[in-house]
Design a protein around this motif. Structure first.
Motif, mmCIF file in Angstrom:
data_model
loop_
_atom_site.group_PDB
_atom_site.id
_atom_site.type_symbol
_atom_site.label_atom_id
_atom_site.label_comp_id
_atom_site.label_asym_id
_atom_site.label_seq_id
_atom_site.Cartn_x
_atom_site.Cartn_y
_atom_site.Cartn_z
ATOM 1 N N TYR A 208 0.828 -1.206 0.000
ATOM 2 C CA TYR A 208 0.000 0.000 0.000
ATOM 3 C C TYR A 208 0.862 1.256 0.000
ATOM 4 O O TYR A 208 0.496 2.262 -0.580
ATOM 5 N N PRO B 66 -7.174 -9.674 12.494
ATOM 6 C CA PRO B 66 -7.763 -10.280 11.297
ATOM 7 C C PRO B 66 -8.517 -11.573 11.609
ATOM 8 O O PRO B 66 -9.445 -11.945 10.902
ATOM 9 N N GLN C 109 -13.816 -9.747 13.830
ATOM 10 C CA GLN C 109 -13.541 -8.490 13.152
ATOM 11 C C GLN C 109 -14.840 -7.707 12.909
ATOM 12 O O GLN C 109 -14.866 -6.485 13.028
ATOM 13 N N ILE D 63 -7.769 -2.482 13.398
ATOM 14 C CA ILE D 63 -8.552 -3.710 13.266
ATOM 15 C C ILE D 63 -7.979 -4.581 12.158
ATOM 16 O O ILE D 63 -7.833 -5.803 12.329
ATOM 17 N N ASN D 64 -7.622 -3.982 11.035
ATOM 18 C CA ASN D 64 -7.063 -4.769 9.937
ATOM 19 C C ASN D 64 -5.702 -5.364 10.285
ATOM 20 O O ASN D 64 -5.389 -6.471 9.872
ATOM 21 N N LYS D 65 -4.900 -4.629 11.050
ATOM 22 C CA LYS D 65 -3.555 -5.106 11.360
ATOM 23 C C LYS D 65 -3.529 -6.083 12.522
ATOM 24 O O LYS D 65 -2.859 -7.115 12.450
ATOM 25 N N TYR E 204 -15.624 -3.850 14.065
ATOM 26 C CA TYR E 204 -16.090 -2.805 13.150
ATOM 27 C C TYR E 204 -17.406 -2.199 13.632
ATOM 28 O O TYR E 204 -17.623 -0.998 13.538
ATOM 29 N N PHE F 252 -9.811 1.576 11.749
ATOM 30 C CA PHE F 252 -9.768 0.667 10.600
ATOM 31 C C PHE F 252 -8.394 0.025 10.473
ATOM 32 O O PHE F 252 -8.272 -1.185 10.270
ATOM 33 N N ALA F 253 -7.357 0.855 10.569
ATOM 34 C CA ALA F 253 -5.993 0.336 10.424
ATOM 35 C C ALA F 253 -5.665 -0.661 11.539
ATOM 36 O O ALA F 253 -5.086 -1.719 11.283
#
Length: 163
Positions: free
Chosen positions: A3, A95, A107, A90-92, A111, A87-88
């Motif tokens: 990214y 998962p 997850q 939770i994604n990192k 959210y 968001f960052a």
């Protein structure tokens, strides 16, 4: 990491396409070219020419106004940081589902919690009014500048092709 490279490519492409057309401040703020248009037709032709000629400068003006709007509305800055950071994170870090005591935290539930907290916080920060302030102030500044600046002599030869 992928990214970051894509974001770097986007910034590089933006700099090459939009910001390469930046006119120097001496040309953008040339007070000798300021005059009141005679009528609406002249103002329209000036706006048409100047928005193309100073497009990079106008994008920079909009960017500066956007930064100013965020800095003068700290709650909006906090709300956007909370949502983006959530968001960052939770994604990192989450998962996969995590077992905490008898509860399984997925997850999706993270959210949901982020939205339950973040959306009301964002609503209180009034992003819609900030957006309309940005649109209005940008339009007034850009249209005012574009209508008052006389086109340069090069505008007379714009349609003429070289042989």
């Amino acid at each position: 990491m992928e990214y970051i490279l894509k974001a770097g490519d986007v910034v590089k492409h933006f700099r090459e396409t939009k910001l390469s057309g930046l006119k120097p401040p001496q040309e953008f703020f040339d007070h000798r070219q300021l005059s009141r248009p005679k009528d609406l037709n002249e103002a329209t032709s000036r706006i048409t020419y100047n928005t193309r000629n100073f497009a990079g400068n106008y994008m920079l003006v909009i960017g500066i106004l956007a930064v100013y709007a965020l800095l003068t509305n700290p709650l909006l800055l906090i709300a956007l940081g909370f949502l983006a950071g959530g968001f960052a994170a939770i994604n990192k870090f989450a998962p996969d589902p995590v077992q905490v005591g008898n509860q399984v935290i997925t997850q999706k539930s993270l959210y949901t919690a982020l939205f339950v907290i973040g959306i009301p916080l964002l609503w209180v920060a009034s992003p819609v009014s900030t957006f309309f302030w940005l649109v209005g102030s940008s339009a007034i500044l850009i249209l005012g500048h574009a209508s008052l600046m006389e086109p340069g002599i090069e505008s007379e030869y714009q349609g003429v092709e070289e042989v």
